[in-house]
Design an enzyme around this catalytic site. Sequence first.
Site, PDB file in Angstrom:
ATOM      1  N   GLU A 209      40.198  91.699  29.881  1.00  0.00           N
ATOM      2  CA  GLU A 209      41.424  91.509  30.671  1.00  0.00           C
ATOM      3  C   GLU A 209      42.435  92.653  30.575  1.00  0.00           C
ATOM      4  O   GLU A 209      43.449  92.558  29.882  1.00  0.00           O
ATOM      5  CB  GLU A 209      42.123  90.214  30.258  1.00  0.00           C
ATOM      6  CG  GLU A 209      41.281  88.989  30.439  1.00  0.00           C
ATOM      7  CD  GLU A 209      42.076  87.702  30.282  1.00  0.00           C
ATOM      8  OE1 GLU A 209      43.240  87.762  29.849  1.00  0.00           O
ATOM      9  OE2 GLU A 209      41.525  86.650  30.609  1.00  0.00           O
ATOM     10  N   GLU A 397      35.171  83.266  30.420  1.00  0.00           N
ATOM     11  CA  GLU A 397      36.152  82.291  29.948  1.00  0.00           C
ATOM     12  C   GLU A 397      36.457  81.315  31.071  1.00  0.00           C
ATOM     13  O   GLU A 397      36.552  81.710  32.233  1.00  0.00           O
ATOM     14  CB  GLU A 397      37.491  82.935  29.540  1.00  0.00           C
ATOM     15  CG  GLU A 397      37.442  83.760  28.287  1.00  0.00           C
ATOM     16  CD  GLU A 397      38.811  84.331  27.885  1.00  0.00           C
ATOM     17  OE1 GLU A 397      39.854  83.767  28.285  1.00  0.00           O
ATOM     18  OE2 GLU A 397      38.814  85.345  27.181  1.00  0.00           O
TER      19      GLU A 397
HETATM   20  C1  GBH Z   1      42.854  84.517  28.521  1.00  0.00           C
HETATM   21  O1  GBH Z   1      43.860  85.045  29.308  1.00  0.00           O
HETATM   22  C2  GBH Z   1      42.669  85.333  27.264  1.00  0.00           C
HETATM   23  O2  GBH Z   1      41.533  86.157  27.352  1.00  0.00           O
HETATM   24  C3  GBH Z   1      42.609  84.502  26.021  1.00  0.00           C
HETATM   25  O3  GBH Z   1      42.765  85.329  24.922  1.00  0.00           O
HETATM   26  C4  GBH Z   1      43.650  83.422  26.091  1.00  0.00           C
HETATM   27  O4  GBH Z   1      43.773  82.689  24.916  1.00  0.00           O
HETATM   28  C5  GBH Z   1      43.282  82.499  27.215  1.00  0.00           C
HETATM   29  O5  GBH Z   1      43.112  83.182  28.402  1.00  0.00           O
HETATM   30  C6  GBH Z   1      44.278  81.390  27.460  1.00  0.00           C
HETATM   31  O6  GBH Z   1      45.515  81.917  27.811  1.00  0.00           O
HETATM   32  O7  GBH Z   1      53.244  84.487  29.805  1.00  0.00           O
HETATM   33  O8  GBH Z   1      53.663  83.668  32.022  1.00  0.00           O
HETATM   34  O9  GBH Z   1      53.401  86.042  31.637  1.00  0.00           O
HETATM   35  C7  GBH Z   1      44.059  84.386  30.558  1.00  0.00           C
HETATM   36  C8  GBH Z   1      44.982  85.197  31.454  1.00  0.00           C
HETATM   37  C9  GBH Z   1      47.006  86.393  31.306  1.00  0.00           C
HETATM   38  C10 GBH Z   1      47.043  84.033  31.316  1.00  0.00           C
HETATM   39  C11 GBH Z   1      48.404  86.393  30.729  1.00  0.00           C
HETATM   40  C12 GBH Z   1      48.435  84.025  30.755  1.00  0.00           C
HETATM   41  C13 GBH Z   1      50.486  85.240  30.637  1.00  0.00           C
HETATM   42  C14 GBH Z   1      51.352  84.484  31.566  1.00  0.00           C
HETATM   43  N1  GBH Z   1      46.318  85.203  30.911  1.00  0.00           N
HETATM   44  N2  GBH Z   1      49.123  85.221  31.173  1.00  0.00           N
HETATM   45  S1  GBH Z   1      53.029  84.687  31.230  1.00  0.00           S
END
Ligand code: GBH
Length: 491
Positions: A209, A397
Amino acid sequence: MSKFLSRRAFGKWAGGAALASSAAGTVGGAGARQGLEAATPRETYYKFPDGFLWGCATAAYQVEGGAKNGGRGPSIWDTFSHTPGKVHNNETGDVSDDDYHLYKEDIRLLKSLGAKVYRFSVSWPRIFPQGAGEPNPQGIDFYNRLVDELLAKGIQPYCTLFHWDLPQALQDRVGGWQSRETAQAFGEYAGYVAGKLSDRVQHFFTTNEFSSFIDLGYRDGKFAPGLTLPAAELNQARHNAVLAHGLGVQAIRAKGKPGTKVGIAENFNIPVPVIEAEPHIKASVQAMRVLNAPYLTVIMEGKYVEEYLRKEGAAAPKFTAEDLKIISSPLDFVGMNVYTPTYVRADDSAPGFAVVRPPASYPHMASEWLSVGPEALYWAPRHLGEIWNVKEMYVTENGCSSADTVTADGHVYDTDRVMYLRNYMIHLHRAVTENFPVRGYFLWSLMDNFEWADGYGLRFGLYYVDYKTEKRIAKLSAHFYQNVIERNSIV
Ligand code: GBH
């Protein structure tokens, strides 16, 4: 018996009276019972192909703990989480699930689910505490033990090389992803690990990611290292990250055993047409290429799309033709991290689509960003297959957060997670049925863990973790998934 649920206890509960209608005939030999036809599950339409690879995913900083053990150096997430105000309740990954010490128990949990595959990540600062230079032999030893234990239990290891825990030394010395030196260092690290593990690990993912570790880390300041760079510097960091991926691909091919396969785990934007009809489908295809321009599209196409370069103007990344060749090194497979859809509709103005933001009433899981859009798990493989002709894919995932609580009877009834998984899987099934070559599915996550800036406040696991005792409790969703795997079908 250990404090963890044994296979027997697990099966007994899942197939017991409380859940007989959904689980009879699937565990513990209950299927041999006579006269219970009414309680026998129907063979559903939702069968997966034989050999479909069901499993779970985790990441080093989120589950390992052992932050000071085994000669590990600090990562930018140690620094960030120890900086007051950055993470929910100022929580850190110092101990987390303590999987560094409990990995055998955790592999037992995987085994009891029936998992065929496990996606874990290697902590770069365990291997190179200074980011580069002298490797720390205790670091690779840990992953040797982990891989051996997985193989002994018949579970195939899938290894991610970078899941955001950049060595702090590289951040300090060269500015982390702001420097090409970090891309070079990643290539060396990736080659080193492939050289050590590829006798037993066949599948490697370079990075996990890009937008999470670059856009959130270097633009929004929400993730480590917490920077808020202007556009030109941000775009250069993005470029260095995809360059690192390409150098990693080349290094893995050079240092890995012949037959080693390499790919990526990306949470690309997944454009879902607002209505499955022309011209919205066409708009979604265009959106797939444009919205993913700085990352997946340049990797797949070997060039930055015009729309991106034009939009960024003077802030566009600086690069050479040679860079683009490295970045687009051919991959064996593409992994997709699937959570939320990006709804798009046709639009007359350039670039031919418009993103439709979810209205306030749109349902989401415990994480506010996690809008429920099961069709994302159909459109992600379809776009990969139709636009870029990807021949091997994995769902690297998929999963969700839920406000899990342990009830008085000691169980966690996460019916919302089961609802979520079942619905996403139905759309995955559609993709597989239409012959998009998805070979496996890694559920995020095996167990609750350090959810980055949300700390331990949001739980994504199939197993509930009591962080005071490190006890793991199988949630209802774990029983659900065990049934799915056993029957190779959505239940
Ligand atoms: C994945 O990200 C990750 O690979 C994993 O490590 C993580 O634990 C899992 O999903 C669950 O989150 O804070 O509102 O700006 C998923 C994509 C990108 C979703 C960052 C959350 C932050 C949103 N993620 N995003 S915010």
